[in-house]
Design an enzyme around this catalytic site. Sequence first.
Site, PDB file in Angstrom:
ATOM      1  N   GLU A   3      15.508  -5.295  -1.446  1.00 29.65           N
ATOM      2  CA  GLU A   3      15.175  -6.311  -2.438  1.00 29.65           C
ATOM      3  C   GLU A   3      15.805  -7.639  -2.024  1.00 29.65           C
ATOM      4  O   GLU A   3      16.310  -7.771  -0.907  1.00 29.65           O
ATOM      5  CB  GLU A   3      15.641  -5.847  -3.816  1.00 29.65           C
ATOM      6  CG  GLU A   3      15.020  -4.516  -4.229  1.00 29.65           C
ATOM      7  CD  GLU A   3      15.514  -4.000  -5.575  1.00 29.65           C
ATOM      8  OE1 GLU A   3      15.900  -4.826  -6.426  1.00 29.65           O
ATOM      9  OE2 GLU A   3      15.526  -2.765  -5.763  1.00 29.65           O
ATOM     10  N   LYS A  59      10.743 -11.279  -0.814  1.00 28.83           N
ATOM     11  CA  LYS A  59      11.205 -10.268   0.139  1.00 28.83           C
ATOM     12  C   LYS A  59      10.685 -10.536   1.555  1.00 28.83           C
ATOM     13  O   LYS A  59      10.827  -9.699   2.443  1.00 28.83           O
ATOM     14  CB  LYS A  59      10.759  -8.880  -0.321  1.00 28.83           C
ATOM     15  CG  LYS A  59      11.279  -8.500  -1.715  1.00 28.83           C
ATOM     16  CD  LYS A  59      10.716  -7.174  -2.169  1.00 28.83           C
ATOM     17  CE  LYS A  59      11.088  -6.877  -3.620  1.00 28.83           C
ATOM     18  NZ  LYS A  59      10.515  -5.597  -4.094  1.00 28.83           N
ATOM     19  N   HIS A  97      12.745   5.397  16.136  1.00 24.31           N
ATOM     20  CA  HIS A  97      11.893   4.624  15.242  1.00 24.31           C
ATOM     21  C   HIS A  97      11.886   3.129  15.554  1.00 24.31           C
ATOM     22  O   HIS A  97      11.542   2.323  14.692  1.00 24.31           O
ATOM     23  CB  HIS A  97      12.320   4.858  13.798  1.00 24.31           C
ATOM     24  CG  HIS A  97      12.284   6.306  13.396  1.00 24.31           C
ATOM     25  ND1 HIS A  97      11.096   6.997  13.247  1.00 24.31           N
ATOM     26  CD2 HIS A  97      13.289   7.191  13.149  1.00 24.31           C
ATOM     27  CE1 HIS A  97      11.372   8.252  12.903  1.00 24.31           C
ATOM     28  NE2 HIS A  97      12.683   8.393  12.840  1.00 24.31           N
ATOM     29  N   ARG A 116       9.737   4.618   8.154  1.00 24.42           N
ATOM     30  CA  ARG A 116       8.474   4.877   7.457  1.00 24.42           C
ATOM     31  C   ARG A 116       7.290   4.121   8.056  1.00 24.42           C
ATOM     32  O   ARG A 116       6.140   4.397   7.722  1.00 24.42           O
ATOM     33  CB  ARG A 116       8.620   4.521   5.976  1.00 24.42           C
ATOM     34  CG  ARG A 116       9.676   5.340   5.216  1.00 24.42           C
ATOM     35  CD  ARG A 116       9.222   6.753   4.948  1.00 24.42           C
ATOM     36  NE  ARG A 116       8.077   6.793   4.050  1.00 24.42           N
ATOM     37  CZ  ARG A 116       8.143   6.728   2.723  1.00 24.42           C
ATOM     38  NH1 ARG A 116       9.331   6.609   2.126  1.00 24.42           N
ATOM     39  NH2 ARG A 116       7.057   6.785   1.987  1.00 24.42           N
ATOM     40  N   ARG A 270       7.863   4.624 -11.246  1.00 33.56           N
ATOM     41  CA  ARG A 270       9.157   4.196 -10.709  1.00 33.56           C
ATOM     42  C   ARG A 270      10.282   4.706 -11.593  1.00 33.56           C
ATOM     43  O   ARG A 270      10.164   4.738 -12.814  1.00 33.56           O
ATOM     44  CB  ARG A 270       9.224   2.657 -10.630  1.00 33.56           C
ATOM     45  CG  ARG A 270       8.086   2.011  -9.862  1.00 33.56           C
ATOM     46  CD  ARG A 270       8.146   2.342  -8.381  1.00 33.56           C
ATOM     47  NE  ARG A 270       9.352   1.838  -7.755  1.00 33.56           N
ATOM     48  CZ  ARG A 270       9.498   0.584  -7.317  1.00 33.56           C
ATOM     49  NH1 ARG A 270       8.506  -0.295  -7.466  1.00 33.56           N
ATOM     50  NH2 ARG A 270      10.619   0.205  -6.727  1.00 33.56           N
TER      51      ARG A 270
END
Length: 282
Positions: A3, A59, A97, A116, A270
């Site tokens: 965030e 962000k 990654h 991810r 959420r």
Amino acid sequence: MPELPEVETVRRGLTQQTLQRVCTGGEVLLSRTIATPTPELFLVALQQTQIQEWRRRGKYLLADLSREGEPAGTWGVHLRMTGQFFWTEPATPLTKHTRVRLRFEGDRELRFIDIRSFGQMWWVPPDRPVESVITGLSKLGPEPFAPEFTARYLRDRLRRSQRPIKTALLDQSLVAGIGNIYADESLFRTGIHPTTPSDRLTKIQAEKLREAIVEVLTASIGAGGTTFSDFRDLTGVNGNYGGQAWVYGRKDQPCRTCGTPIQKLKLAGRSSHFCPRCQPCS
């Protein structure tokens, strides 16, 4: 997802390490990380550019580039769920990654690591408005620290909707940069239950909520952000705000104010953490 405080921490780290440095080359290891242009053109666009400034909008991270004293476009980055930068030496073994690696003068390398693989990068030509390429920027509300983010603005926007206040705070068109962690923390400080309909917020509550948002974000930036899963700064150091959290990630633990066990519920998919005593459901 990182965030505002986490992204601001990364921005400061990038500024410290890469400002005025020249990018001498690189490699894209996962093509879909580059939203536009193609990975090949992206590397060509950054070749021999110097980073003049790192900015943050919500962000998003934005680097203003130059080449031989002339504007060379903007490099945009969104970390999404698990993206992180790592500043290291070229000889450091690659992690599984690693998605993008960029070489800089001084025998240093900036690596983008993303478990991810949702993180994205853009290059915007100098003759194009940044918002025309990184279209998500045009949908953002004011920054929490901006003069226009007032209690009056907040209440005027919220009174148009009956959705839960927690859901509203996650809407980036209302205010940029707030996510699950700091919405929960801000609501706790204000004593507002997360399911409270937005249009029921009083003038005093709006004033307190705006103040709480600014205070919580400022505290987290000072602590280097929050690490509950994947966030690290450029040197691999965790954020320290998590240990100071009042409610987020503290389900069944005693409230730091009254001792009541912290509860957790789902809102629009959420998780929301709150104290049922300090934040009574109205």
